[in-house]
Write a protein that holds these residues in place. Structure first.
Motif, PDB file in Angstrom:
ATOM      1  N   THR A 118      40.338  41.765  47.998  1.00 12.67           N
ATOM      2  CA  THR A 118      39.962  42.318  46.697  1.00 12.67           C
ATOM      3  C   THR A 118      41.186  42.872  45.992  1.00 12.67           C
ATOM      4  N   PHE A 119      41.390  42.477  44.746  1.00 10.96           N
ATOM      5  CA  PHE A 119      42.540  42.950  43.974  1.00 10.96           C
ATOM      6  C   PHE A 119      42.398  44.439  43.673  1.00 10.96           C
ATOM      7  N   ASN A 120      43.474  45.192  43.915  1.00 14.16           N
ATOM      8  CA  ASN A 120      43.503  46.630  43.662  1.00 14.16           C
ATOM      9  C   ASN A 120      44.593  46.907  42.637  1.00 14.16           C
ATOM     10  N   SER A 121      44.205  47.221  41.408  1.00 17.20           N
ATOM     11  CA  SER A 121      45.170  47.420  40.323  1.00 17.20           C
ATOM     12  C   SER A 121      46.125  48.588  40.594  1.00 17.20           C
ATOM     13  N   LYS A 122      45.726  49.525  41.453  1.00 16.85           N
ATOM     14  CA  LYS A 122      46.578  50.671  41.764  1.00 16.85           C
ATOM     15  C   LYS A 122      47.850  50.247  42.500  1.00 16.85           C
ATOM     16  N   ASP A 148      34.623  35.590  37.561  1.00  9.85           N
ATOM     17  CA  ASP A 148      33.558  35.523  38.559  1.00  9.85           C
ATOM     18  C   ASP A 148      33.765  34.273  39.391  1.00  9.85           C
ATOM     19  N   PHE A 149      33.582  34.413  40.682  1.00 17.63           N
ATOM     20  CA  PHE A 149      33.693  33.249  41.550  1.00 17.63           C
ATOM     21  C   PHE A 149      32.310  32.653  41.724  1.00 17.63           C
ATOM     22  N   ASP A 150      32.061  31.603  40.989  1.00 21.06           N
ATOM     23  CA  ASP A 150      30.767  30.931  41.013  1.00 21.06           C
ATOM     24  C   ASP A 150      30.955  29.533  41.590  1.00 21.06           C
ATOM     25  N   PRO A 151      30.510  29.303  42.829  1.00 17.79           N
ATOM     26  CA  PRO A 151      30.692  27.990  43.454  1.00 17.79           C
ATOM     27  C   PRO A 151      30.133  26.831  42.640  1.00 17.79           C
ATOM     28  N   MET A 173      51.787  32.160  46.333  1.00 19.74           N
ATOM     29  CA  MET A 173      52.750  31.080  46.158  1.00 19.74           C
ATOM     30  C   MET A 173      53.111  30.958  44.686  1.00 19.74           C
ATOM     31  N   ALA A 174      54.283  30.424  44.416  1.00 15.85           N
ATOM     32  CA  ALA A 174      54.732  30.118  43.053  1.00 15.85           C
ATOM     33  C   ALA A 174      54.688  31.326  42.130  1.00 15.85           C
ATOM     34  N   GLY A 175      55.011  32.504  42.651  1.00 15.88           N
ATOM     35  CA  GLY A 175      55.010  33.700  41.818  1.00 15.88           C
ATOM     36  C   GLY A 175      53.624  34.189  41.454  1.00 15.88           C
ATOM     37  N   GLN A 176      52.616  33.683  42.142  1.00 14.86           N
ATOM     38  CA  GLN A 176      51.231  34.053  41.875  1.00 14.86           C
ATOM     39  C   GLN A 176      50.575  34.530  43.160  1.00 14.86           C
ATOM     40  N   GLU A 177      49.581  35.373  43.011  1.00 14.47           N
ATOM     41  CA  GLU A 177      48.809  35.817  44.167  1.00 14.47           C
ATOM     42  C   GLU A 177      47.335  35.746  43.795  1.00 14.47           C
ATOM     43  N   ILE A 178      46.583  35.003  44.577  1.00 11.78           N
ATOM     44  CA  ILE A 178      45.167  34.785  44.306  1.00 11.78           C
ATOM     45  C   ILE A 178      44.342  35.592  45.305  1.00 11.78           C
ATOM     46  N   TYR A 179      43.479  36.455  44.784  1.00 11.88           N
ATOM     47  CA  TYR A 179      42.536  37.218  45.618  1.00 11.88           C
ATOM     48  C   TYR A 179      41.148  36.651  45.367  1.00 11.88           C
ATOM     49  N   LYS A 188      33.175  36.811  45.549  1.00 14.21           N
ATOM     50  CA  LYS A 188      32.437  37.115  44.315  1.00 14.21           C
ATOM     51  C   LYS A 188      33.339  37.125  43.093  1.00 14.21           C
ATOM     52  N   LEU A 189      34.530  37.703  43.261  1.00 11.55           N
ATOM     53  CA  LEU A 189      35.476  37.830  42.154  1.00 11.55           C
ATOM     54  C   LEU A 189      36.801  37.194  42.548  1.00 11.55           C
ATOM     55  N   MET A 190      37.361  36.399  41.649  1.00  9.99           N
ATOM     56  CA  MET A 190      38.671  35.809  41.880  1.00  9.99           C
ATOM     57  C   MET A 190      39.668  36.422  40.907  1.00  9.99           C
TER      58      MET A 190
END
Length: 216
Positions: free
Chosen positions: A201-205, A104-107, A78-84, A88-90
């Protein structure tokens, strides 16, 4: 990167989408408690879901977004952003600048971007009341209002429109303490979608030339 924009937009979308997995709520009247319990029970039975939604700031134009949730994992666009978030990792990808921020995704320390704390905010930081039953297009909906009891929250209250028939969330409105309002409406909803864990999981490729900003 506009971090303020991320901080304001993402929690408001995620909070309701994660609220549905919470089976207990702060004190409220019996009718609103029954409605919320029924809604929560329905969604807790789902292993995953995908939702397409629109969000409209007061006085603005409707914008589109989508989210896929599987357990504690989610992917929100949303809003030109994509959150993965793979649990464990955001990774927050900003389309305008072709940049991704890794955290790091730390609750225990992720603050308001942490769905776990959003669960707790609704459980401990809100009271709820039944407002009315009304027609919403072809549907009959029950309107429940959640009012913040947290002085530090940006949110004053949230109004949920829940289908009387199937207990799904049809739409919701966020009332911010600064006076701004945002309407969210679910356009399409798919329960129990088949989705692989690597989808979160974000894939930079997949993003040629992306600038990676590692904040870990």
């Amino acid at each position: 990167m506009n971090t303020s924009k991320i901080t304001k937009l993402i929690p408001f979308a995620v909070m309701v989408l994660t609220l549905i997995f919470q089976s207990s709520f702060a004190q409220g009247d019996k009718k609103s408690t029954a409605i919320l319990d029924a809604m929560s029970t329905k969604y807790q039975k789902m292993k995953s879901f995908k939702a397409l939604f629109t969000y409209t700031p007061e006085g603005g134009t409707a914008l589109k977004g989508d989210v896929t949730v599987k357990g504690t994992k989610f992917r929100l666009k949303m809003a030109g952003q994509e959150i993965y978030n793979d649990g464990k990792l955001m990774a927050t990808y900003i389309k305008e600048t072709n940049e991704v921020n890794l955290q790091d995704f730390d609750p225990s320390s992720a603050g308001e971007l942490d769905p776990t704390k959003i669960y707790s905010a609704y459980k401990k930081g809100f009271k709820h009341n039944f407002l009315q039953e009304k027609k919403d297009g072809k549907d009959v909906v029950e309107v429940v209002e959640l009012t913040s009891t947290n002085k530090n929250s940006q949110v004053a209250k949230v109004q949920l429109l829940i289908s009387k028939v199937d207990k799904t969330i049809k739409s919701w409105k966020i009332f911010q303490k600064n006076g701004q309002k945002v309407d969210y409406k679910v356009e399409q909803f798919q329960p129990d979608v088949a989705v692989a864990d690597n989808f979160f999981t974000f894939n930079s490729k997949q993003y040629p030339g992306v600038e990676v900003v590692d904040l870990r």
